[in-house]
Each structure stands twice: as structure tokens, then as C-alpha cells.
Design a protein around this motif. Structure first.
Motif, PDB file in Angstrom:
ATOM      1  N   UNK A  26       0.835  -1.193   0.000  1.00  0.00           N
ATOM      2  CA  UNK A  26       0.000   0.000   0.000  1.00  0.00           C
ATOM      3  C   UNK A  26       0.876   1.252   0.000  1.00  0.00           C
ATOM      4  N   UNK A  27       0.711   2.058  -1.026  1.00  0.00           N
ATOM      5  CA  UNK A  27       1.541   3.255  -1.163  1.00  0.00           C
ATOM      6  C   UNK A  27       1.405   4.156   0.055  1.00  0.00           C
ATOM      7  N   UNK A  28       0.171   4.298   0.563  1.00  0.00           N
ATOM      8  CA  UNK A  28      -0.036   5.154   1.717  1.00  0.00           C
ATOM      9  C   UNK A  28       0.729   4.641   2.942  1.00  0.00           C
ATOM     10  N   UNK A  29       0.761   3.322   3.131  1.00  0.00           N
ATOM     11  CA  UNK A  29       1.491   2.781   4.270  1.00  0.00           C
ATOM     12  C   UNK A  29       2.999   2.961   4.080  1.00  0.00           C
ATOM     13  N   UNK A 208      -2.758  10.526   2.908  1.00  0.00           N
ATOM     14  CA  UNK A 208      -4.040  11.205   2.742  1.00  0.00           C
ATOM     15  C   UNK A 208      -4.706  11.459   4.090  1.00  0.00           C
ATOM     16  N   UNK A 209      -5.635  12.425   4.157  1.00  0.00           N
ATOM     17  CA  UNK A 209      -6.351  12.695   5.403  1.00  0.00           C
ATOM     18  C   UNK A 209      -7.016  11.432   5.952  1.00  0.00           C
ATOM     19  N   UNK A 210      -7.073  11.337   7.259  1.00  0.00           N
ATOM     20  CA  UNK A 210      -7.607  10.138   7.906  1.00  0.00           C
ATOM     21  C   UNK A 210      -8.476  10.557   9.081  1.00  0.00           C
ATOM     22  N   UNK A 211      -9.774  10.695   8.816  1.00  0.00           N
ATOM     23  CA  UNK A 211     -10.707  11.113   9.860  1.00  0.00           C
ATOM     24  C   UNK A 211     -11.266   9.886  10.581  1.00  0.00           C
ATOM     25  N   UNK A 443      -3.856  -1.454  -3.403  1.00  0.00           N
ATOM     26  CA  UNK A 443      -2.435  -1.802  -3.423  1.00  0.00           C
ATOM     27  C   UNK A 443      -1.710  -1.202  -4.603  1.00  0.00           C
ATOM     28  N   UNK A 444      -0.512  -0.728  -4.346  1.00  0.00           N
ATOM     29  CA  UNK A 444       0.288  -0.154  -5.433  1.00  0.00           C
ATOM     30  C   UNK A 444       0.757  -1.218  -6.399  1.00  0.00           C
ATOM     31  N   UNK A 445       1.049  -2.410  -5.847  1.00  0.00           N
ATOM     32  CA  UNK A 445       1.508  -3.523  -6.674  1.00  0.00           C
ATOM     33  C   UNK A 445       0.401  -4.563  -6.778  1.00  0.00           C
ATOM     34  N   UNK A 446      -0.216  -4.635  -7.915  1.00  0.00           N
ATOM     35  CA  UNK A 446      -1.324  -5.573  -8.077  1.00  0.00           C
ATOM     36  C   UNK A 446      -0.796  -6.920  -8.532  1.00  0.00           C
TER      37      UNK A 446
END
Length: 446
Positions: A26-29, A208-211, A443-446
Motif C-alpha cells: 500500500x503506497x499510503x502505508x 491522505x487525510x484520515x478522519x 495496493x500499489x503492486x497488483x
């Protein structure tokens, strides 16, 4: 080896590697992980530099080092519930950015005073206290946002990678700081750590924002804090895991502060051997984290937790009565493998069980253990001074093992923890997947 045999080995290796780093798909992680590692590396390095500064500024007064560490621990213990309540009311990413900016300003003031030659011990103590007051607002949010990024199904791997990264910084950070101090001096080393804080801040900008969920239903901050405590009290699985996690934290983990006594007084060694002991403990923590990341989600958490905490106690007893340091080194490495396995499993189970609406507040209660550990070192150090480090570590480890068995015997909620976590994964899983789809977290890598 046959061609087909090689193919099987390579396929197995690829599968194992993919399982080990599955959360990093996951790019965000990935950005979150870079931010966390840079932050932790800078923090561990500056703890080392701060201790050196306190020691040198007070004519080699060891008590001054304890004062500096105490100045960090007390605010973390007292303010953590407030930080958790805030993390459940606002965008967690924005909160992290704001507080990390404040950390850079605080540590930048120390750097400015160092550069101008005006830093005194009282300045260092006050600014360290401010730093300790900032951590409770950021650390619960850093823990809570992990679940927002990877979801419950990826929590076990993500938490293990997070713990592995923390243990790596725990090993490398102080060592790197020591080398840099020798090469370029304390002021320049402090500046390098500031740059790392800045890199961590830049990486967090890519997240990214995480509410949190159900923000509109919140009351006052004080009411939210009270709701957090009530939630833990009314949910036995979460309550027992939090209490169970305190058993090694209060009884056995303070042994780390006694490593200097083991090295100098028990085995008659010096700073080099003390460094080896700390490094062995850190490597053990890293290995334990890698094991959990590689093994993936487990539905045998209770069995692994009980086995690891009992093995941790047994190996600590062996460590405390090791006749020479060269026997103690592999023993302490193994001990830290076991305690890391226990802590990752315990913390992950808590994350799986709780709804996102209270995640920050529950994580803040976990963070309070960082403040409790220094307090626990006071009576243990007092006992060790009078009766010896070996006896106090052996007794506290034995008591930890007894309490672990008592917890298991008296708590139906703990005995059902595997069932409870599976039910929570089913109950909250669809909500997490829906939230991730809405945030376009694929996922960034599918």
C-alpha cells in the motif's frame, strides 16, 4: 538440483517475502512507514545526544540524565488520555503534521542555543519537558492511523513492521549518534536529527487525510476522555489485554535499566560490553517483529502470547544468573524475541477489537505504558542497589510468569480472545473495506 526443484524454492521464497512485506504494497502505508522510521530514528538519536549533553553540562552527574528522561516520561503518562481524545476528533494526519512541526520547533530551539553557546541544563530540562508533552498528542495518532491505512486484515503485518522499524532505530539510532558525536560533535549531530525530523514531516504530507468515524457524535474533550475509559471498562477483552500488557511492562522490562549494573558490577566489564548487551536486546526485538510479520495473521494469539511471556520470564531468569557475559548475550537476544512477539500480538489484538471511533483513546492508554516503565524502574533500582541486580530481575521475572498464569486462569475474556478477535474481524471488516474503497486505497503492486 533439478530445474523444477529450483522453481519451487524460488516460488516459496517469493511467497515468503511477499508475506513479510505485504503491508508495504500500500503506497499510503509506505509513506507512513518512512515518516515513522525517520521520526523514531531522529528521536532515538536525540535521546542519546540529550543524555550526553546533560551528563557533560552537569560535570558528569548521572542523576541529571535521569532527570532528563523523567521530564519526558511524566508528561507522556499524564497527558496521553487527552492526546487520544484529540486523535479521535480530528484528521489524524493533520494532527501528526501539526505536532511534528511543534517538535521540530522545540528541538530547533535547543539547536539554536547550542550553536550560540547559550544552552544551559535548565533550558535542556524545560525543552525536554515540552517535548514529552508533545509526544502524547502524536503517538496515539501515529498508532491509530495504521489501521485506517491498511485495514484490520493487514494490521498484524503492519504492526510487526512498525515494531521492527522501532527496534531497528533503537539499535542504530544511539550507535549512529555516538559515532557522529565523535566525528562532527554534538551540535552537528543534533542538526542531523533535525533534518531527519523534516524528512519524516515531508513523508507524512504524502499520506491522505484520515478522519475517525462518527466525529459528529462527539461531546466535549473531557467527555471523550471519560468515554474512552468507560469503553475499555465495559469491554472485557480490551480491558484484559491492556492490563495483561502491563504485566511485562511493569515487572520485567525495567531490567533494561539494570544492564549497566550487570555489565559493570556483575561481570566487571565496560562500556563496550554494555553496548553489546543493548545491541543484542535490540536485535532480539527486531527478530521477533520479523517473525510476526512473516507468519501473518494468527488465530492462535492466546497460545503464542502465553508461550512468549512465559518463555520471556524463563530466559530473563537464565540471563540474571549467567556466569559470564558471553552466555548472557544470546540469552538476552532470545528474551527480547519473546517479549516482542508478546507485545506485537497483544497490541494487534487490541487494534482488531476496537472500533475506529475510539481507536485514538485506546491507543493513548497503550502509550501511557511508556510513562509507567520509568516509574517502575525506581523501586526495582532501589531493590537492586540493596540486594543485587540478579536477584531483583529473577524475582520480578518469576512474579511476571505467575501473574500471566493467574490472568489466564481468572479471565474468561482472555481465554476467549481468539474467538473475540475473529468476530471483530468479521464485524468490522466490511466497514473497513468500504472505507478503504471510498479513500481509493488500493495496493500499489497488483
Amino acid at each position: 538440483m533439478s530445474r523444477s526443484g529450483v522453481h519451487v524454492v524460488e516460488a516459496h521464497y517469493t511467497s515468503s517475502w511477499d508475506r513479510l512485506i505485504s503491508s508495504l504494497r500500500y503506497e499510503q502505508f509506505r509513506w507512513l512507514y518512512i515518516s515513522n522510521i525517520c521520526f523514531m530514528f531522529a528521536m532515538m538519536a536525540q535521546f542519546m545526544v540529550r543524555s550526553v549533553l546533560a551528563f557533560e553540562m552537569t560535570d558528569n552527574d548521572a542523576f541529571a540524565v535521569g532527570q532528563v528522561n523523567f521530564a519526558v516520561a511524566i508528561p507522556m503518562l499524564v497527558i496521553s488520555p487527552l492526546g487520544g481524545a484529540i486523535a479521535d476528533r480530528v484528521d489524524r494526519r493533520k494532527l501528526i503534521l501539526f505536532v511534528q512541526t511543534a517538535v521540530i520547533i522545540d528541538e530547533g530551539l535547543v539547536f539554536l542555543l547550542l550553536v550560540t553557546g547559550q544552552l544551559e541544563f535548565i533550558h535542556l530540562l524545560v525543552l525536554t519537558g515540552i517535548l514529552g508533552a508533545l509526544f502524547p498528542f502524536m503517538m496515539p495518532a501515529r498508532q491509530a492511523i495504521i489501521a485506517n491505512v491498511v485495514g484490520r486484515q493487514g494490521l498484524s503485518n503492519a504492526m510487526a513492521l512498525q515494531m521492527g522499524g522501532m527496534n531497528t532505530t533503537r539499535i542504530v539510532g544511539p550507535v549512529a549518534a555516538g559515532v557522529l558525536i565523535a566525528l562532527i560533535g554534538t551540535t552537528q549531530t543534533w542538526g542531523v536529527a533535525l533534518v531527519l525530523y523534516g524528512v519524516g514531516l515531508a513523508a507524512m504530507l504524502r499520506v491522505r487525510p484520515s478522519f475517525p468515524d462518527d466525529v459528529e457524535e462527539r461531546r466535549t474533550v473531557v467527555g471523550d476522555m471519560a468515554d474512552g475509559f468507560r469503553y475499555v471498562w465495559r469491554h472485557p477483552p480490551v480491558r484484559v489485554l491492556l492490563l495483561f500488557g502491563l504485566v511485562p511492562t511493569l515487572l520485567a522490562m525495567p531490567f533494561q535499566t539494570l544492564l549497566v549494573e550487570f555489565a559493570f558490577d556483575v561481570w566487571n566489564k565496560g562500556e563496550f560490553e554494555l553496548g553489546l548487551l543493548n545491541a543484542a536486546a535490540g536485535i532480539g526485538g527486531l527478530v521477533g517483529s520479523i517473525y510476526i510479520a512473516w507468519s501473518g495473521d494468527s488465530h492462535r494469539r492466546l497460545r503464542l502470547m502465553m508461550a512468549s511471556i512465559l518463555a520471556f520470564g524463563a530466559t530473563l531468569i537464565l540471563f540474571s544468573y549467567s556466569p559470564i557475559i558471553w552466555i548472557a548475550l544470546p540469552v538476552i537476544l532470545i528474551a527480547d524475541i519473546f517479549v516482542t512477539v508478546f507485545m506485537v500480538l497483544n497490541n494487534t489484538a487490541i487494534q482488531v477489537l476496537i472500533p475506529d471511533a475510539v481507536r485514538g483513546r485506546v491507543m493513548s492508554l497503550l502509550m501511557m505504558s511508556f510513562g509507567l516503565t520509568p516509574l517502575a524502574t525506581l523501586p526495582i533500582s532501589w531493590f537492586a542497589e540493596r540486594h543485587g541486580a540478579s536477584l531483583v530481575v529473577a524475582l520480578s521475572s518469576g512474579l511476571m510468569m505467575v501473574l500471566a498464569v493467574v490472568f489466564l486462569s481468572l479471565s474468561p475474556a482472555l481465554r476467549r480472545i481468539d474467538t473475540s478477535t475473529r468476530e471483530a474481524e468479521i464485524e468490522f471488516g466490511e466497514l473497513d473495506r468500504r472505507g478503504r474503497r471510498e479513500r481509493d486505497l488500493t495496493p500499489a503492486a497488483k
